[in-house]
Design a protein around this motif. Structure first.
Motif, short mmCIF file in Angstrom:
data_model
loop_
_atom_site.label_atom_id
_atom_site.label_comp_id
_atom_site.label_asym_id
_atom_site.label_seq_id
_atom_site.Cartn_x
_atom_site.Cartn_y
_atom_site.Cartn_z
N THR A 25 -0.44 -4.14 -10.06
CA THR A 25 -0.25 -3.02 -9.14
C THR A 25 -1.51 -2.17 -9.09
O THR A 25 -1.96 -1.77 -8.01
N TYR A 26 -2.08 -1.89 -10.24
CA TYR A 26 -3.33 -1.11 -10.30
C TYR A 26 -4.42 -1.79 -9.47
O TYR A 26 -5.05 -1.16 -8.62
N HIS A 27 -4.66 -3.06 -9.72
CA HIS A 27 -5.73 -3.77 -9.02
C HIS A 27 -5.49 -3.84 -7.52
O HIS A 27 -6.42 -3.65 -6.73
N LYS A 28 -4.25 -4.06 -7.12
CA LYS A 28 -3.91 -4.10 -5.70
C LYS A 28 -4.21 -2.75 -5.05
O LYS A 28 -4.85 -2.69 -3.99
N CYS A 29 -3.78 -1.67 -5.68
CA CYS A 29 -3.98 -0.34 -5.10
C CYS A 29 -5.45 0.07 -5.07
O CYS A 29 -5.92 0.64 -4.08
N VAL A 30 -6.18 -0.24 -6.11
CA VAL A 30 -7.62 0.10 -6.14
C VAL A 30 -8.36 -0.68 -5.06
O VAL A 30 -9.20 -0.12 -4.35
N GLN A 31 -8.03 -1.95 -4.91
CA GLN A 31 -8.67 -2.75 -3.87
C GLN A 31 -8.32 -2.23 -2.48
O GLN A 31 -9.18 -2.20 -1.59
N GLU A 32 -7.08 -1.80 -2.29
CA GLU A 32 -6.69 -1.23 -0.99
C GLU A 32 -7.39 0.10 -0.74
O GLU A 32 -7.84 0.36 0.39
N LEU A 33 -7.49 0.95 -1.75
CA LEU A 33 -8.22 2.21 -1.58
C LEU A 33 -9.66 1.94 -1.18
O LEU A 33 -10.24 2.66 -0.37
N HIS A 34 -10.23 0.88 -1.71
CA HIS A 34 -11.58 0.47 -1.34
C HIS A 34 -11.61 -0.02 0.12
O HIS A 34 -12.45 0.42 0.91
N GLN A 35 -10.68 -0.88 0.47
CA GLN A 35 -10.62 -1.41 1.84
C GLN A 35 -10.39 -0.31 2.87
O GLN A 35 -10.94 -0.38 3.97
N TYR A 36 -9.59 0.68 2.51
CA TYR A 36 -9.28 1.77 3.44
C TYR A 36 -10.39 2.81 3.51
O TYR A 36 -10.32 3.72 4.33
N GLY A 37 -11.38 2.72 2.65
CA GLY A 37 -12.53 3.62 2.71
C GLY A 37 -12.42 4.90 1.91
O GLY A 37 -13.20 5.82 2.13
N TYR A 38 -11.51 4.95 0.95
CA TYR A 38 -11.35 6.16 0.13
C TYR A 38 -12.22 6.14 -1.12
O TYR A 38 -12.59 7.19 -1.64
N ILE A 39 -12.50 4.94 -1.62
CA ILE A 39 -13.40 4.77 -2.76
C ILE A 39 -14.25 3.54 -2.49
O ILE A 39 -13.93 2.72 -1.61
N LYS A 40 -15.30 3.40 -3.26
CA LYS A 40 -16.06 2.16 -3.29
C LYS A 40 -15.82 1.56 -4.66
O LYS A 40 -16.08 2.20 -5.68
N TYR A 41 -15.30 0.34 -4.69
CA TYR A 41 -14.88 -0.30 -5.93
C TYR A 41 -15.67 -1.58 -6.14
O TYR A 41 -15.74 -2.43 -5.25
N ARG A 42 -16.29 -1.67 -7.30
CA ARG A 42 -17.03 -2.88 -7.68
C ARG A 42 -16.48 -3.39 -9.01
O ARG A 42 -16.83 -2.86 -10.06
#
Length: 100
Positions: A62-79
């Motif tokens: 759930t964490y990884h899914k949400c972090v990746q979505e926040l990245h896709q939606y433009g709220y964070i940049k996740y590497r």
């Protein structure tokens, strides 16, 4: 309170974004809390296990899914680092005016 501005900007940005769930909000708030403990640096280096505890998330998936979505939606940049001894990079993008 200037310390709450990033969270206020996030709430303003997600106001009409139907894709954002309470889980996204919890993880974003936990990332901000982690960032404040680290001295407000940008980016932060995090391990999922650190954020899961703060956000009260019971599943790493759930964490990884949400972090990746926040990245896709433009709220964070996740590497993601994919290394056990190095945390993933999270950049905060505080743009409440973004066309989301």
């Amino acid at each position: 309170m200037e310390k709450l501005k990033p969270l206020s900007d996030f709430f303003k940005a997600i106001e009409n974004d139907y894709r954002i769930s309470p889980m996204h909000i919890a993880i974003y708030a936990a990332l901000l809390q982690f960032r404040s403990v680290k001295g407000f640096i940008n980016p932060i280096f995090v391990f999922s296990s650190e954020i899961i505890v703060i956000a009260k998330v019971s599943s790493a998936n759930t964490y990884h899914k949400c972090v990746q979505e926040l990245h896709q939606y433009g709220y964070i940049k996740y590497r993601p680092s994919f290394k056990k001894n190095r945390g993933s990079e999270v950049y905060f993008l505080f743009s409440a005016d973004a066309d989301i």
